[in-house]
Write an enzyme that holds these catalytic residues in place. Structure first.
Site, PDB file in Angstrom:
ATOM      1  N   HIS A  35       0.846  -1.201   0.000  1.00 59.22           N
ATOM      2  CA  HIS A  35       0.000   0.000   0.000  1.00 59.22           C
ATOM      3  C   HIS A  35       0.890   1.264   0.000  1.00 59.22           C
ATOM      4  O   HIS A  35       0.620   2.212  -0.722  1.00 59.22           O
ATOM      5  CB  HIS A  35      -0.876   0.049   1.262  1.00 59.22           C
TER       6      HIS A  35
ATOM      7  N   LYS B 267     -15.805  -7.024   6.392  1.00 58.48           N
ATOM      8  CA  LYS B 267     -14.755  -8.001   6.691  1.00 58.48           C
ATOM      9  C   LYS B 267     -14.634  -8.120   8.205  1.00 58.48           C
ATOM     10  O   LYS B 267     -14.806  -7.139   8.917  1.00 58.48           O
ATOM     11  CB  LYS B 267     -13.411  -7.539   6.125  1.00 58.48           C
TER      12      LYS B 267
ATOM     13  N   ARG C 190      -2.651  -5.364  -8.508  1.00 62.52           N
ATOM     14  CA  ARG C 190      -1.522  -6.286  -8.381  1.00 62.52           C
ATOM     15  C   ARG C 190      -1.609  -7.337  -9.479  1.00 62.52           C
ATOM     16  O   ARG C 190      -1.422  -7.039 -10.634  1.00 62.52           O
ATOM     17  CB  ARG C 190      -1.523  -6.898  -6.977  1.00 62.52           C
TER      18      ARG C 190
ATOM     19  N   SER D  99      -2.792  -8.078   2.844  1.00 63.68           N
ATOM     20  CA  SER D  99      -2.885  -7.977   4.303  1.00 63.68           C
ATOM     21  C   SER D  99      -3.173  -9.344   4.910  1.00 63.68           C
ATOM     22  O   SER D  99      -2.629  -9.697   5.956  1.00 63.68           O
ATOM     23  CB  SER D  99      -3.985  -6.997   4.696  1.00 63.68           C
TER      24      SER D  99
HETATM   25  N1  COA Z   1      -0.289  -3.996  -1.602  1.00 60.96           N
HETATM   26  C1  COA Z   1      -0.643  -4.968  -0.769  1.00 60.96           C
HETATM   27  N2  COA Z   1      -1.897  -5.390  -0.622  1.00 60.96           N
HETATM   28  C2  COA Z   1      -2.812  -4.778  -1.350  1.00 60.96           C
HETATM   29  C3  COA Z   1      -2.538  -3.750  -2.249  1.00 60.96           C
HETATM   30  C4  COA Z   1      -1.183  -3.380  -2.356  1.00 60.96           C
HETATM   31  N3  COA Z   1      -0.799  -2.420  -3.184  1.00 60.96           N
HETATM   32  N4  COA Z   1      -3.672  -3.354  -2.833  1.00 60.96           N
HETATM   33  C5  COA Z   1      -4.632  -4.099  -2.328  1.00 60.96           C
HETATM   34  N5  COA Z   1      -4.139  -4.955  -1.430  1.00 60.96           N
HETATM   35  C6  COA Z   1      -4.856  -6.013  -0.719  1.00 60.96           C
HETATM   36  C7  COA Z   1      -5.213  -5.693   0.689  1.00 60.96           C
HETATM   37  O1  COA Z   1      -4.141  -6.007   1.542  1.00 60.96           O
HETATM   38  C8  COA Z   1      -6.413  -6.584   0.899  1.00 60.96           C
HETATM   39  O2  COA Z   1      -5.960  -7.884   1.177  1.00 60.96           O
HETATM   40  P1  COA Z   1      -6.846  -8.966   1.962  1.00 60.96           P
HETATM   41  O3  COA Z   1      -8.242  -8.862   1.447  1.00 60.96           O
HETATM   42  O4  COA Z   1      -6.142 -10.219   1.648  1.00 60.96           O
HETATM   43  O5  COA Z   1      -6.770  -8.633   3.423  1.00 60.96           O
HETATM   44  C9  COA Z   1      -7.077  -6.575  -0.469  1.00 60.96           C
HETATM   45  O6  COA Z   1      -6.083  -6.226  -1.370  1.00 60.96           O
HETATM   46  C10 COA Z   1      -8.155  -5.588  -0.635  1.00 60.96           C
HETATM   47  O7  COA Z   1      -8.108  -4.689   0.410  1.00 60.96           O
HETATM   48  P2  COA Z   1      -8.140  -3.142   0.366  1.00 60.96           P
HETATM   49  O8  COA Z   1      -7.235  -2.562  -0.656  1.00 60.96           O
HETATM   50  O9  COA Z   1      -7.976  -2.665   1.770  1.00 60.96           O
HETATM   51  O10 COA Z   1      -9.536  -2.839  -0.156  1.00 60.96           O
HETATM   52  P3  COA Z   1     -10.858  -3.484   0.192  1.00 60.96           P
HETATM   53  O11 COA Z   1     -11.216  -4.251  -1.020  1.00 60.96           O
HETATM   54  O12 COA Z   1     -10.887  -4.188   1.480  1.00 60.96           O
HETATM   55  O13 COA Z   1     -11.667  -2.146   0.347  1.00 60.96           O
HETATM   56  C11 COA Z   1     -13.364  -0.630  -0.168  1.00 60.96           C
HETATM   57  C12 COA Z   1     -12.784  -1.995  -0.351  1.00 60.96           C
HETATM   58  C13 COA Z   1     -13.354  -0.161   1.285  1.00 60.96           C
HETATM   59  C14 COA Z   1     -12.628   0.376  -0.999  1.00 60.96           C
HETATM   60  C15 COA Z   1     -14.786  -0.805  -0.692  1.00 60.96           C
HETATM   61  O14 COA Z   1     -15.401  -1.867  -0.026  1.00 60.96           O
HETATM   62  C16 COA Z   1     -15.598   0.413  -0.505  1.00 60.96           C
HETATM   63  O15 COA Z   1     -15.476   1.341  -1.278  1.00 60.96           O
HETATM   64  N6  COA Z   1     -16.441   0.411   0.557  1.00 60.96           N
HETATM   65  C17 COA Z   1     -17.238   1.531   0.927  1.00 60.96           C
HETATM   66  C18 COA Z   1     -18.707   1.307   0.553  1.00 60.96           C
HETATM   67  C19 COA Z   1     -18.897   1.531  -0.898  1.00 60.96           C
HETATM   68  O16 COA Z   1     -18.702   2.599  -1.429  1.00 60.96           O
HETATM   69  N7  COA Z   1     -19.336   0.466  -1.565  1.00 60.96           N
HETATM   70  C20 COA Z   1     -19.534   0.463  -2.970  1.00 60.96           C
HETATM   71  C21 COA Z   1     -18.255   0.222  -3.688  1.00 60.96           C
HETATM   72  S1  COA Z   1     -18.537   0.125  -5.409  1.00 60.96           S
END
Ligand code: COA
Length: 167
Positions: free
Chosen positions: A17, A41, A90, A128
């Site tokens: 990140h 989650k 990724r 993560s």
């Molecule tokens: N390096 C390492 N890991 C990365 C990464 C990077 N550059 N980019 C993404 N990841 C990983 C994260 O570690 C995480 O891993 P895990 O699931 O194995 O723990 C995974 O990718 C995704 O996590 P993250 O990037 O934190 O995003 P998310 O998918 O959990 O978050 C939101 C999603 C919060 C952005 C999305 O749910 C959201 O927008 N929610 C708000 C409500 C909303 O608007 N909903 C409608 C969306 S269309």
């Protein structure tokens, strides 16, 4: 002033990140790391802890702020006047999920686009959840996460073990 919002769960933030954030500072004047309060989650860390770990991990980068958000990311982006949404891409496996998020966000707010950045090769398969799992099993991936994050995960697992012993 170009402002990007980088939303995510950050449970916890990793060097992958941070790599994306560092790259983004070359494109945007300000990056807002938006830590989702409700993620669907079952997170290891509370929102407060995820915010703290993000803040500690990016304090060396100027023009970065860490905030919590609830509700739709597009609404939050509008509220803070963001020009774009930032996400890391990724492996190919990210593509469909990221496309779905980006298209839904675009449907919800035509004015906001998602900018995807690819992390450095060494972080391409980092996540993560893999970090949580490895540390839980005794591995110590020092160069994949900030020291403060590593210590926090170890402490969290120790607390859980103690609690399990007491229960
Ligand atoms: N390096 C390492 N890991 C990365 C990464 C990077 N550059 N980019 C993404 N990841 C990983 C994260 O570690 C995480 O891993 P895990 O699931 O194995 O723990 C995974 O990718 C995704 O996590 P993250 O990037 O934190 O995003 P998310 O998918 O959990 O978050 C939101 C999603 C919060 C952005 C999305 O749910 C959201 O927008 N929610 C708000 C409500 C909303 O608007 N909903 C409608 C969306 S269309």
């Amino acid at each position: 002033m170009k402002k990007a919002v980088y939303p995510g769960t950050f449970d916890p933030i990793t060097n992958g990140h941070i790599n994306i954030i560092e790259k983004a500072t070359r494109i945007f004047d300000e990056i807002i790391i938006a830590v989702a309060n409700i993620t669907g989650k079952n997170t290891l860390f509370t929102t407060e802890e995820r915010l703290y770990l993000c803040r500690e991990s990016v304090k060396h980068i100027e023009a970065v702020k860490v905030v919590e958000f609830d509700g739709l990311t597009v609404d939050f982006a509008k509220e803070i006047g963001a020009d774009a949404m930032l996400r890391g891409l990724r492996a190919v496996s990210d593509f469909e999920y990221e496309l779905q998020l980006a298209l839904m966000n675009k449907y919800l707010d035509k004015k906001i686009d998602t900018v995807f950045l690819v992390p450095d090769y060494r972080y391409l398969y980092l996540s993560s959840s893999i970090i949580r799992q490895v540390i839980g099993l005794g591995g110590r991936p020092h160069d994949q996460i900030p020291a403060v994050v590593e210590e926090a995960i170890i402490k969290k697992f120790e607390e859980r073990e103690l609690k399990d012993l007491k229960d």
